[in-house]
Design a protein around this motif. Structure first.
Motif, PDB file in Angstrom:
ATOM      1  N   THR A   3       7.730  20.104  -7.723  1.00 25.95           N
ATOM      2  CA  THR A   3       8.342  19.512  -6.533  1.00 25.95           C
ATOM      3  C   THR A   3       9.686  20.194  -6.275  1.00 25.95           C
ATOM      4  O   THR A   3      10.251  20.830  -7.186  1.00 25.95           O
ATOM      5  N   PRO A   4      10.215  20.056  -5.066  1.00 26.63           N
ATOM      6  CA  PRO A   4      11.542  20.633  -4.799  1.00 26.63           C
ATOM      7  C   PRO A   4      12.604  20.108  -5.776  1.00 26.63           C
ATOM      8  O   PRO A   4      13.470  20.856  -6.219  1.00 26.63           O
ATOM      9  N   ARG A   5      12.490  18.830  -6.148  1.00 27.17           N
ATOM     10  CA  ARG A   5      13.434  18.254  -7.112  1.00 27.17           C
ATOM     11  C   ARG A   5      13.300  18.951  -8.457  1.00 27.17           C
ATOM     12  O   ARG A   5      14.313  19.309  -9.087  1.00 27.17           O
ATOM     13  N   GLN A   7      12.144  21.935  -9.035  1.00 23.86           N
ATOM     14  CA  GLN A   7      12.635  23.304  -8.884  1.00 23.86           C
ATOM     15  C   GLN A   7      14.160  23.345  -8.952  1.00 23.86           C
ATOM     16  O   GLN A   7      14.739  24.223  -9.605  1.00 23.86           O
TER      17      GLN A   7
END
Length: 66
Positions: A3-5, A7
């Motif tokens: 997820t972007p989090r 990453q």
């Protein structure tokens, strides 16, 4: 797939420790900016009814098109 989090957390983990304070300050800045924007929107929405009599009148209709 991360997820972007996830990453972001991976990138932060690899970031040099000497920048930790700057990163924290920037996160705090973003958080405060968001809070400020929310408060500004709430104040504008709350003031709308109070100013309706002043803003919504035939004499000032000419300003609506500006």
């Amino acid at each position: 797939m991360a997820t972007p989090r996830d990453q972001l957390l991976e990138r932060l983990a690899a970031f040099p420790r000497k920048y930790a304070a700057e990163v924290e300050d920037f996160v705090d800045f973003l958080s405060q900016r968001d809070t400020d924007r929310q408060l500004t929107r709430a104040a504008a929405a709350a003031s709308g009814p109070a100013f309706a009599k002043v803003w919504d009148n035939p004499e000032d209709d000419v300003y609506d098109s500006l």
